[in-house]
Every structure is written in structure tokens, then in C-alpha cells.
Design a protein around this motif. Structure first.
Motif, mmCIF file in Angstrom:
data_model
loop_
_atom_site.group_PDB
_atom_site.id
_atom_site.type_symbol
_atom_site.label_atom_id
_atom_site.label_comp_id
_atom_site.label_asym_id
_atom_site.label_seq_id
_atom_site.Cartn_x
_atom_site.Cartn_y
_atom_site.Cartn_z
ATOM 1 N N SER A 40 16.347 -33.131 36.205
ATOM 2 C CA SER A 40 17.006 -32.444 35.097
ATOM 3 C C SER A 40 17.282 -30.983 35.424
ATOM 4 C CB SER A 40 16.161 -32.565 33.825
ATOM 5 O OG SER A 40 16.207 -33.889 33.335
ATOM 6 N N LEU A 41 16.423 -30.354 36.199
ATOM 7 C CA LEU A 41 16.703 -28.987 36.649
ATOM 8 C C LEU A 41 17.914 -28.970 37.577
ATOM 9 C CD1 LEU A 41 13.048 -27.764 37.331
ATOM 10 C CD2 LEU A 41 14.570 -26.951 35.514
ATOM 11 N N TRP A 42 17.991 -29.964 38.430
ATOM 12 C CA TRP A 42 19.148 -30.093 39.333
ATOM 13 C C TRP A 42 20.434 -30.274 38.542
ATOM 14 C CZ3 TRP A 42 22.017 -34.663 39.662
ATOM 15 C CH2 TRP A 42 22.956 -34.727 40.713
ATOM 16 N N MET A 43 20.404 -31.161 37.529
ATOM 17 C CA MET A 43 21.595 -31.385 36.718
ATOM 18 C C MET A 43 21.939 -30.137 35.906
ATOM 19 S SD MET A 43 24.180 -33.080 35.767
ATOM 20 C CE MET A 43 23.992 -34.748 36.395
ATOM 21 N N ALA A 44 20.943 -29.437 35.395
ATOM 22 C CA ALA A 44 21.213 -28.216 34.641
ATOM 23 C C ALA A 44 21.933 -27.190 35.504
ATOM 24 C CB ALA A 44 19.898 -27.640 34.103
ATOM 25 N N ASP A 45 21.582 -27.125 36.781
ATOM 26 C CA ASP A 45 22.291 -26.224 37.699
ATOM 27 C C ASP A 45 23.760 -26.616 37.814
ATOM 28 O OD1 ASP A 45 20.117 -24.616 38.218
ATOM 29 O OD2 ASP A 45 19.527 -25.687 40.043
ATOM 30 N N HIS A 46 24.019 -27.902 37.898
ATOM 31 C CA HIS A 46 25.402 -28.366 38.003
ATOM 32 C C HIS A 46 26.194 -28.086 36.722
ATOM 33 C CE1 HIS A 46 25.689 -30.358 41.902
ATOM 34 N NE2 HIS A 46 24.445 -30.751 41.738
ATOM 35 N N LEU A 47 25.504 -28.147 35.585
ATOM 36 C CA LEU A 47 26.176 -27.920 34.311
ATOM 37 C C LEU A 47 26.281 -26.436 33.962
ATOM 38 C CD1 LEU A 47 24.552 -30.791 32.203
ATOM 39 C CD2 LEU A 47 26.796 -30.787 33.303
ATOM 40 N N GLY A 48 25.512 -25.624 34.665
ATOM 41 C CA GLY A 48 25.589 -24.189 34.431
ATOM 42 C C GLY A 48 24.899 -23.714 33.177
ATOM 43 N N ARG A 49 23.886 -24.452 32.729
ATOM 44 C CA ARG A 49 23.127 -24.025 31.555
ATOM 45 C C ARG A 49 21.729 -24.632 31.620
ATOM 46 N NH1 ARG A 49 22.960 -28.541 28.569
ATOM 47 N NH2 ARG A 49 24.745 -29.955 28.502
ATOM 48 N N PRO A 50 20.755 -24.024 30.954
ATOM 49 C CA PRO A 50 19.396 -24.559 31.016
ATOM 50 C C PRO A 50 19.249 -25.853 30.239
ATOM 51 C CG PRO A 50 19.505 -22.718 29.485
ATOM 52 C CD PRO A 50 20.829 -22.769 30.182
ATOM 53 N N SER A 51 18.282 -26.639 30.632
ATOM 54 C CA SER A 51 17.988 -27.876 29.909
ATOM 55 C C SER A 51 17.372 -27.551 28.553
ATOM 56 C CB SER A 51 17.007 -28.734 30.714
ATOM 57 O OG SER A 51 16.491 -29.781 29.910
ATOM 58 N N PRO A 52 17.764 -28.288 27.490
ATOM 59 C CA PRO A 52 17.125 -28.078 26.186
ATOM 60 C C PRO A 52 15.755 -28.728 26.060
ATOM 61 C CG PRO A 52 18.830 -29.752 26.013
ATOM 62 C CD PRO A 52 18.917 -29.206 27.411
ATOM 63 N N SER A 53 15.335 -29.481 27.051
ATOM 64 C CA SER A 53 14.034 -30.161 26.983
ATOM 65 C C SER A 53 12.884 -29.166 27.043
ATOM 66 C CB SER A 53 13.901 -31.152 28.144
ATOM 67 O OG SER A 53 12.559 -31.547 28.318
ATOM 68 N N ALA A 54 11.988 -29.247 26.094
ATOM 69 C CA ALA A 54 10.825 -28.364 26.068
ATOM 70 C C ALA A 54 9.940 -28.594 27.281
ATOM 71 C CB ALA A 54 10.030 -28.587 24.779
ATOM 72 N N VAL A 55 9.753 -29.845 27.680
ATOM 73 C CA VAL A 55 8.894 -30.147 28.817
ATOM 74 C C VAL A 55 9.527 -29.671 30.121
ATOM 75 C CG1 VAL A 55 7.895 -32.052 30.163
ATOM 76 C CG2 VAL A 55 7.671 -32.029 27.674
ATOM 77 N N VAL A 56 10.825 -29.827 30.268
ATOM 78 C CA VAL A 56 11.490 -29.317 31.459
ATOM 79 C C VAL A 56 11.289 -27.808 31.565
ATOM 80 C CG1 VAL A 56 13.728 -28.928 32.557
ATOM 81 C CG2 VAL A 56 13.184 -31.179 31.615
ATOM 82 N N ARG A 57 11.472 -27.106 30.471
ATOM 83 C CA ARG A 57 11.308 -25.639 30.498
ATOM 84 C C ARG A 57 9.862 -25.259 30.802
ATOM 85 N NH1 ARG A 57 14.230 -26.053 25.623
ATOM 86 N NH2 ARG A 57 12.393 -25.343 24.473
ATOM 87 N N ALA A 58 8.914 -26.005 30.228
ATOM 88 C CA ALA A 58 7.501 -25.681 30.414
ATOM 89 C C ALA A 58 7.033 -25.931 31.843
ATOM 90 C CB ALA A 58 6.647 -26.464 29.430
ATOM 91 N N LEU A 59 7.546 -26.976 32.461
ATOM 92 C CA LEU A 59 7.074 -27.361 33.785
ATOM 93 C C LEU A 59 7.912 -26.800 34.922
ATOM 94 C CD1 LEU A 59 6.123 -31.134 33.216
ATOM 95 C CD2 LEU A 59 4.624 -29.127 33.170
ATOM 96 N N ALA A 60 9.029 -26.178 34.612
ATOM 97 C CA ALA A 60 9.934 -25.709 35.661
ATOM 98 C C ALA A 60 9.240 -24.781 36.644
ATOM 99 C CB ALA A 60 11.144 -25.011 35.021
ATOM 100 N N ALA A 61 8.390 -23.927 36.158
ATOM 101 C CA ALA A 61 7.733 -22.957 37.032
ATOM 102 C C ALA A 61 6.743 -23.610 37.978
ATOM 103 C CB ALA A 61 7.038 -21.888 36.194
ATOM 104 N N ASP A 62 6.288 -24.824 37.653
ATOM 105 C CA ASP A 62 5.283 -25.513 38.476
ATOM 106 C C ASP A 62 5.900 -26.323 39.598
ATOM 107 O OD1 ASP A 62 3.335 -24.517 36.783
ATOM 108 O OD2 ASP A 62 3.265 -26.318 35.535
ATOM 109 N N LEU A 63 7.227 -26.377 39.652
ATOM 110 C CA LEU A 63 7.890 -27.241 40.646
ATOM 111 C C LEU A 63 8.636 -26.420 41.694
ATOM 112 C CD1 LEU A 63 9.245 -29.938 38.176
ATOM 113 C CD2 LEU A 63 7.272 -30.128 39.668
#
Length: 310
Positions: free
Chosen positions: A287-310
Motif C-alpha cells: 500500500s505504501l508502494w501504491m500510494a507513491d504511484h498515486l501521489g498521495r498518502p494512504s488513508p489507512s490508519a495501520v499503514v500510517r502507523a506502521l510505515a516508519a517500521d518498514l
């Protein structure tokens, strides 16, 4: 990567099937057309993350959904992973012709519980839509295909307001009587609440529709999607629709925000000790990869919370 502590609740299923809709319901609502190669990689990543049902595309006329105008080429080029199902949305006989020609083994049709949405989405009445679906389902079944029915506006309609439970039950029963093996109950504008979910599933059971023939499809417009999912699980439903990264909405209901994010769903199910077979870290990376392609952050709370750990 941080994970929830597993604390099961009584009365819930031991396993849940996640019906991933991001590549179809998600991308069809993007303002820009996503390149075919990106779509194909998205599907491959979703399957590699452990999702076993990945809705691939829609054979709707390109005039209505230009974002999925490449459906034929996508199915032709898709490298299908072993053990993964790739259903497609089929609106009518012409769409079924295209699906059959490409060797599709599973389709979905898309109905409405309300007259106004049926007219706006399908340009016909509820009765007219069921008459249109009947030969599609019959031909699909005779060709050995699985058929799912989507039923939208089950919990509220932006034009008609409240949708009575008996009205939803009536249309749901008629869709299943066409031959659909599963019915997905859609909260298209996200207004449902847990008591409403329980009441509808209970009423369907009283009308002869067991929970094991149902799925749920919640939008998170008012932040109720996870609560509604838990109510559905408590009522015996074991298939939940969701969209990686929370992609999607509804082009015919402007107040609708994105679908329930698959990552948010998996986090909840993991915490409840319910098996999904999904690698959450791999899904978040996707989902982070797709958000990059779409040019905007993911609205998923879990994606935002875990992004820094990946």
C-alpha cells in the motif's frame, strides 16, 4: 514490526476470508488512470501478501469506468498465483462474453437495494436490473463459473435516506434466487452502525439466507467500518470485503469515502486471533508502494502507523 496482542473473543469464527477489492473497486475511483503495468504488479503483490481472493477488474463499458478500460489486456497478461481466485465484475451479457472469452472462472454482478441508485448506476429499476442479471447468471453457472452478487445501499441511500431492512431482505433474496452463491451486503455511503448490521443479518437468516452465504462490504465514511465488521463476525459472517490501503469509494455516491482498509481489518483480526493468512508487513509495503504511484498518502490508519517500521 509491532503487532497487536492476540486476545480472542467468544463467538467469533476461527478464520475469515478477506475479499480484496482494491484493484477493482479501489482503482476505478481514482481520478487518473493507473498504468496497466502498475495494476499488474499491484495484483501480484496482493497475492504474494497472502490474499486468496483478489478482485481483478471490471468488464464495464470504458465510457462509464475509463480507469478499467484495459480489463481485457489485464486479464490476458495477469500471472495468476496458485490458489488465488481472481473474480471480475460483470454488468451484463456483453461483459460476460468478454470474461468467458478470456477464461475467467468467477464473476460478480452489482445490484441495488434502492430504486434511485439502480437508476443512477444501472439506468434501470430494481426489477429491470434483476431481469438483466438473470441470463448473465444462468449462462455463467452453465459455464461452470462462480457467481457473487453485490447489493449496494443496504444501510442507507444518499437520495432516499433510510432503507428499510425488509426492503433489503427482499432484493437480497431475489438476487440469491437467481443463483448467486454469495451475497455481499454493501454500506455504500458508510452510514451503517453495528446494531443495524446485526438486525439485517438476523432478518436475512429469518428469510432463509444463512450467514455463511453472506459477505459484508463497509465504507468508513463515519468511522464505523471496523465496528460494523465485528458485528457481522458475531452474527456468523466469515467473508469480509476490504481494499488495500483503503482505496476506493463509489463514483455514483459522492459522499462515500474509501472502503475499509485491508490493513486495518487484518490488524483487528490478528488481535482477535482470527486467521487470515495475510502477511501484514508485506501488505503495508504494497500500500505504501501504491500510494507513491498515486501521489498521495494512504488513508489507512495501520499503514500510517506502521510505515516508519518498514
Amino acid at each position: 514490526m509491532l503487532a497487536p496482542q492476540r486476545v480472542p473473543m467468544p463467538g467469533l469464527p476461527s478464520a475469515v476470508t478477506i475479499w480484496e477489492v482494491g484493484a477493482r473497486d479501489g482503482l476505478q475511483n481514482e481520478p487518473a488512470v493507473v498504468p496497466l503495468d502498475v495494476k499488474l504488479e499491484f495484483l501480484e503483490r496482493l497475492a504474494a501478501a497472502g490474499l486468496t481472493v483478489v478482485e481483478a477488474t471490471s468488464f464495464v463499458h470504458p465510457k462509464w469506468v475509463p480507469q478499467l478500460a484495459d480489463a481485457d489486456e489485464l486479464i490476458s497478461r495477469l500471472r495468476q498465483a496458485p490458489g488465488v481466485r481472481y473474480p471480475v465484475l460483470v454488468p451484463n451479457d456483453r461483459g460476460l462474453d468478454r470474461a468467458l472469452a478470456l477464461g475467467v472462472r468467477e464473476i460478480a454482478i452489482f445490484g441495488s437495494a434502492t430504486e434511485t441508485f439502480a437508476m443512477r448506476n444501472l439506468n434501470t429499476t430494481v426489477d429491470g436490473s434483476l431481469a438483466m442479471f438473470e441470463p448473465v447468471v444462468r449462462r455463467a453457472l452453465s459455464s461452470g463459473l462462480r457467481v457473487r452478487g453485490y447489493l449496494s445501499m443496504c444501510f442507507g441511500d444518499p437520495w432516499e435516506g433510510e432503507v428499510p431492512v425488509p426492503q433489503v431482505v427482499s432484493v437480497a433474496r431475489r438476487l440469491l434466487d437467481l443463483g448467486c452463491d454469495q451475497l455481499s451486503l454493501g454500506d455504500t455511503i458508510g452510514v451503517g452502525t453495528p446494531g443495524h448490521v446485526t438486525a439485517l443479518i438476523t432478518a436475512l437468516g429469518s428469510a432463509g439466507v444463512p450467514a455463511d452465504r453472506l459477505a459484508v462490504h463497509f465504507h468508513d465514511t463515519y468511522g464505523q467500518a471496523l465496528a460494523n465488521t465485528l458485528a457481522a463476525l458475531q452474527a456468523g459472517v466469515t467473508t469480509v470485503d476490504s481494499s488495500a490501503g483503503g482505496l476506493g469509494g463509489c463514483p455514483y455516491a459522492k459522499s462515500a469515502t474509501g472502503n475499509l482498509a485491508t490493513e486495518d481489518l487484518v490488524w483487528q483480526l490478528n488481535g482477535l486471533g482470527i486467521e487470515t493468512g495475510v502477511d501484514l508487513a508485506a501488505l503495508v509495503r504494497t500500500s505504501l508502494w501504491m500510494a507513491d504511484h498515486l501521489g498521495r498518502p494512504s488513508p489507512s490508519a495501520v499503514v500510517r502507523a506502521l510505515a516508519a517500521d518498514l
